[in-house]
Enzyme design. Structure first.
Site, PDB file in Angstrom:
ATOM      1  N   ASP A 153       0.869  -1.163   0.000  1.00 59.30           N
ATOM      2  CA  ASP A 153       0.000   0.000   0.000  1.00 59.30           C
ATOM      3  C   ASP A 153       0.923   1.236   0.000  1.00 59.30           C
ATOM      4  O   ASP A 153       2.116   1.119   0.313  1.00 59.30           O
ATOM      5  CB  ASP A 153      -0.838  -0.083   1.281  1.00 59.30           C
ATOM      6  CG  ASP A 153      -1.465   1.233   1.636  1.00 59.30           C
ATOM      7  OD1 ASP A 153      -2.165   1.784   0.784  1.00 59.30           O
ATOM      8  OD2 ASP A 153      -1.226   1.715   2.759  1.00 59.30           O
ATOM      9  N   ASP A 155       0.109   5.212   1.129  1.00 55.08           N
ATOM     10  CA  ASP A 155      -0.001   6.090   2.305  1.00 55.08           C
ATOM     11  C   ASP A 155      -0.006   5.292   3.608  1.00 55.08           C
ATOM     12  O   ASP A 155      -0.756   4.324   3.730  1.00 55.08           O
ATOM     13  CB  ASP A 155      -1.293   6.905   2.263  1.00 55.08           C
ATOM     14  CG  ASP A 155      -1.322   7.896   1.108  1.00 55.08           C
ATOM     15  OD1 ASP A 155      -1.080   7.484  -0.026  1.00 55.08           O
ATOM     16  OD2 ASP A 155      -1.580   9.077   1.372  1.00 55.08           O
ATOM     17  N   ASP A 161       0.909   9.650   5.737  1.00 50.94           N
ATOM     18  CA  ASP A 161      -0.317   9.954   5.003  1.00 50.94           C
ATOM     19  C   ASP A 161      -0.178  11.230   4.178  1.00 50.94           C
ATOM     20  O   ASP A 161       0.173  12.283   4.698  1.00 50.94           O
ATOM     21  CB  ASP A 161      -1.468  10.112   6.014  1.00 50.94           C
ATOM     22  CG  ASP A 161      -2.811   9.871   5.379  1.00 50.94           C
ATOM     23  OD1 ASP A 161      -2.851   9.373   4.241  1.00 50.94           O
ATOM     24  OD2 ASP A 161      -3.827  10.187   6.021  1.00 50.94           O
ATOM     25  N   THR A 189      -2.074   1.115  -4.595  1.00 47.68           N
ATOM     26  CA  THR A 189      -2.515   2.261  -3.817  1.00 47.68           C
ATOM     27  C   THR A 189      -3.893   2.722  -4.268  1.00 47.68           C
ATOM     28  O   THR A 189      -4.263   2.504  -5.422  1.00 47.68           O
ATOM     29  CB  THR A 189      -1.498   3.421  -3.968  1.00 47.68           C
ATOM     30  OG1 THR A 189      -2.044   4.616  -3.425  1.00 47.68           O
ATOM     31  CG2 THR A 189      -1.127   3.684  -5.424  1.00 47.68           C
ATOM     32  N   ASP A 338      -9.963  11.769   4.767  1.00 47.79           N
ATOM     33  CA  ASP A 338     -10.868  11.889   3.617  1.00 47.79           C
ATOM     34  C   ASP A 338     -11.579  10.551   3.458  1.00 47.79           C
ATOM     35  O   ASP A 338     -11.234   9.572   4.131  1.00 47.79           O
ATOM     36  CB  ASP A 338     -10.094  12.271   2.331  1.00 47.79           C
ATOM     37  CG  ASP A 338      -8.926  11.337   2.035  1.00 47.79           C
ATOM     38  OD1 ASP A 338      -9.007  10.147   2.405  1.00 47.79           O
ATOM     39  OD2 ASP A 338      -7.937  11.783   1.436  1.00 47.79           O
ATOM     40  N   LYS A 346      -8.644  -3.737  -3.436  1.00 50.42           N
ATOM     41  CA  LYS A 346      -7.247  -4.197  -3.503  1.00 50.42           C
ATOM     42  C   LYS A 346      -7.114  -5.693  -3.782  1.00 50.42           C
ATOM     43  O   LYS A 346      -6.050  -6.130  -4.206  1.00 50.42           O
ATOM     44  CB  LYS A 346      -6.486  -3.779  -2.250  1.00 50.42           C
ATOM     45  CG  LYS A 346      -6.251  -2.270  -2.243  1.00 50.42           C
ATOM     46  CD  LYS A 346      -5.118  -1.832  -1.358  1.00 50.42           C
ATOM     47  CE  LYS A 346      -5.085  -0.299  -1.339  1.00 50.42           C
ATOM     48  NZ  LYS A 346      -4.011   0.246  -0.521  1.00 50.42           N
ATOM     49  N   ASP A 370      -1.719  -0.944   5.877  1.00 46.08           N
ATOM     50  CA  ASP A 370      -2.062  -0.446   7.218  1.00 46.08           C
ATOM     51  C   ASP A 370      -3.557  -0.542   7.504  1.00 46.08           C
ATOM     52  O   ASP A 370      -3.963  -0.344   8.642  1.00 46.08           O
ATOM     53  CB  ASP A 370      -1.634   1.017   7.382  1.00 46.08           C
ATOM     54  CG  ASP A 370      -2.402   1.941   6.446  1.00 46.08           C
ATOM     55  OD1 ASP A 370      -2.245   1.807   5.221  1.00 46.08           O
ATOM     56  OD2 ASP A 370      -3.180   2.779   6.944  1.00 46.08           O
TER      57      ASP A 370
HETATM   58  P1  IMP Z   1      -3.315   4.423  -0.083  1.00 48.28           P
HETATM   59  O1  IMP Z   1      -3.138   4.374   1.398  1.00 48.28           O
HETATM   60  O2  IMP Z   1      -2.022   4.391  -0.820  1.00 48.28           O
HETATM   61  O3  IMP Z   1      -4.271   3.370  -0.573  1.00 48.28           O
HETATM   62  O4  IMP Z   1      -3.908   5.885  -0.496  1.00 48.28           O
HETATM   63  C1  IMP Z   1      -5.129   6.375   0.014  1.00 48.28           C
HETATM   64  C2  IMP Z   1      -5.229   7.881  -0.176  1.00 48.28           C
HETATM   65  O5  IMP Z   1      -5.057   8.275  -1.551  1.00 48.28           O
HETATM   66  C3  IMP Z   1      -6.597   8.395   0.172  1.00 48.28           C
HETATM   67  O6  IMP Z   1      -6.744   8.605   1.544  1.00 48.28           O
HETATM   68  C4  IMP Z   1      -6.711   9.697  -0.620  1.00 48.28           C
HETATM   69  O7  IMP Z   1      -6.227  10.771   0.158  1.00 48.28           O
HETATM   70  C5  IMP Z   1      -5.776   9.513  -1.802  1.00 48.28           C
HETATM   71  N1  IMP Z   1      -6.462   9.426  -3.108  1.00 48.28           N
HETATM   72  C6  IMP Z   1      -6.148  10.143  -4.205  1.00 48.28           C
HETATM   73  N2  IMP Z   1      -6.908   9.789  -5.247  1.00 48.28           N
HETATM   74  C7  IMP Z   1      -7.721   8.819  -4.830  1.00 48.28           C
HETATM   75  C8  IMP Z   1      -8.721   8.028  -5.496  1.00 48.28           C
HETATM   76  O8  IMP Z   1      -9.014   8.160  -6.687  1.00 48.28           O
HETATM   77  N3  IMP Z   1      -9.326   7.093  -4.720  1.00 48.28           N
HETATM   78  C9  IMP Z   1      -9.007   6.907  -3.423  1.00 48.28           C
HETATM   79  N4  IMP Z   1      -8.078   7.606  -2.780  1.00 48.28           N
HETATM   80  C10 IMP Z   1      -7.436   8.574  -3.474  1.00 48.28           C
HETATM   81 MG    MG Z   2      -2.682   3.149   3.443  1.00 52.14          MG
END
Ligand code: IMP
Ligand code: MG
Length: 411
Positions: A153, A155, A161, A189, A338, A346, A370
């Site tokens: 993943d 963020d 984040d 992601t 958000d 996933k 996470d």
């Molecule tokens: P991850 O933890 O890498 O899965 O990223 C999640 C974060 O990506 C979310 O909390 C959003 O802030 C950001 N984000 C940006 N574009 C998108 C989208 O199209 N869908 C979902 N999350 C997005």
């Molecule tokens: Mg994450």
């Protein structure tokens, strides 16, 4: 007040992992019987050491027993018509395991680090058990030479984040080591962009380091929007990434993800989010994208946990009950500050990486993330596609990769 709070907390099953809670409950018994909270003086060192040795032995025995229950569960899973496993009776929400888990070994290793058995006031915790399960999973994969694909993943797993993967990030050298050991890498992601350049801006520290180290093209993919946009590492591109044609990564089931079904699902999701914004009076903007819809507050404003969870659970429920939500998979999740609803999830993202790399099966694939609580968490679904490790922050990802490195060196 405390008790009332605890009761309400306990009612929130979406905030609990029943398997981890169950193991924690088993370990609590020897803790209650053996720990010596009255014996805190330096002059009884032998007594304290004996308590720790005794507790260690009892905890380890519990782990041996749970290990056997998992092995038995594996023989029952995926066999309709077979009687349920004992583990399924004890933990009804238990899913399928891709590999056996050497829990006793993993406990001994974590105990040597965290000194769980020496504690007199703090019982084995949720985090202790979570980390033991992670160690057991990587031990099982590396010792059987089955670590062929590691997906991460973004963020909170690779960087904080909303941050980017910058050149000084300690995860970079560890990912390079994995590639040198023959593993393929996926970054799965939720962040959804259609252009390679946008992912380069988020991941440039890693992508530049791979190019500088002479890593060949196609050893890493980025799967964005959970399972919607696929890019492969290509050092000859300015952004070090190249879009992968749909036929090279999409799974046959994704054929139902037509524009019509996608629009219908995002329409329902957007109206559910907008109604939450109204009744909870949320200070947010709505963002509609090609494969997602989300809400986010202005810079500097933080949403309360309760607002985030309520919105996710309401939106998810409305989608589950809708016709559009029955036609294609989706993922509604709480991104920390958000909320997004994405097309697919996933499990599809990880399976598409497995397909892209030539058909790696779930028992040779590890997803590190996470978000593993059952609702409002987007890594949870990856459990359907691969073995998983549940980390709490990027520093834990680095520790996990060091554990993998040590295990590879032992071989
Ligand atoms: P991850 O933890 O890498 O899965 O990223 C999640 C974060 O990506 C979310 O909390 C959003 O802030 C950001 N984000 C940006 N574009 C998108 C989208 O199209 N869908 C979902 N999350 C997005
Ligand atoms: Mg994450």
């Amino acid at each position: 007040m405390t008790t009332r709070y605890r009761v309400e907390y306990a009612l929130k099953t979406h905030r609990r992992d029943q398997f981890i809670e169950w193991i924690k409950g088993l370990l609590a018994v020897p803790f209650v019987l053996l720990s010596q909270p009255t014996n805190i003086h330096e002059d009884d060192k032998p007594g304290v050491a004996a308590m720790a040795a005794n507790a260690h032995e009892r905890y380890a025995q519990i782990m041996v027993d749970v290990e056997a229950l998992i092995a038995d569960h594996i023989t029952h899973q995926n066999k309709p018509g077979q009687p349920t496993s004992k583990l399924k009776l004890l933990v009804p929400s238990i899913g399928n395991f891709f590999t056996p888990l050497p829990l006793a070994d993993a406990f001994k290793w974590q105990d040597s680090r965290r000194h769980i058995s020496s504690r007199r006031f703090v019982a084995p915790s949720f985090n202790d058990v979570r980390l033991i399960l992670n160690s057991a999973q990587v031990m099982s994969l590396v010792r059987s030479s089955r670590l062929e694909l590691v997906t991460f993943d973004g963020d909170v797993t690779l960087y904080d984040d909303g941050d980017s993967l910058t050149p000084e990030n300690p995860v970079i050298s560890r990912i390079l080591d994995l590639i040198k050991n023959g593993a393929r890498i996926g970054i799965v992601t939720a962040a959804g962009y259609t252009e390679a350049e946008k992912y380069y801006q988020r991941l440039y520290g890693l992508l530049d380091a791979l190019a500088d180290a002479g890593v060949e093209a196609h050893k890493l993919v980025v799967m964005g929007g959970e399972s919607n946009f696929c890019f492969t590492f290509d050092p000859s591109e300015a952004s070090k990434l190249r879009s992968v044609p749909l036929e090279e990564w999409q799974l046959p089931e994704m054929k139902t993800w037509t524009e019509e079904n996608i629009t219908a699902l995002l329409d329902v999701a957007e109206s559910a989010l907008r109604s939450c914004v109204t009744y909870l009076n949320l200070p947010v903007s709505v963002l509609r994208k090609t494969r997602a819809v989300g809400i986010y507050p202005p810079a500097g404003v933080r949403l309360a946990r309760e607002q985030l969870e309520e919105t996710v659970l309401v939106t998810q429920r409305i989608l589950e009950l809708s016709d559009a939500g029955k036609r294609i998979p989706f993922c509604a999740f709480n991104g920390g500050n958000d909320i997004f609803v994405d097309i697919g999830d996933k499990s599809w993202g990880v399976m598409a990486c497995q397909r892209y790399f030539g058909g790696i099966d779930g028992g040779r694939s590890l997803h590190v993330g996470d978000q593993f609580l059952s609702a409002g968490a987007n890594d949870f679904k990856a459990r359907l596609a691969a073995t998983t490790a549940w980390i709490a922050n990027p520093a834990e990802t680095v520790s996990l990769l060091d554990e993998i490195g040590d295990l590879l060196n032992e071989k």
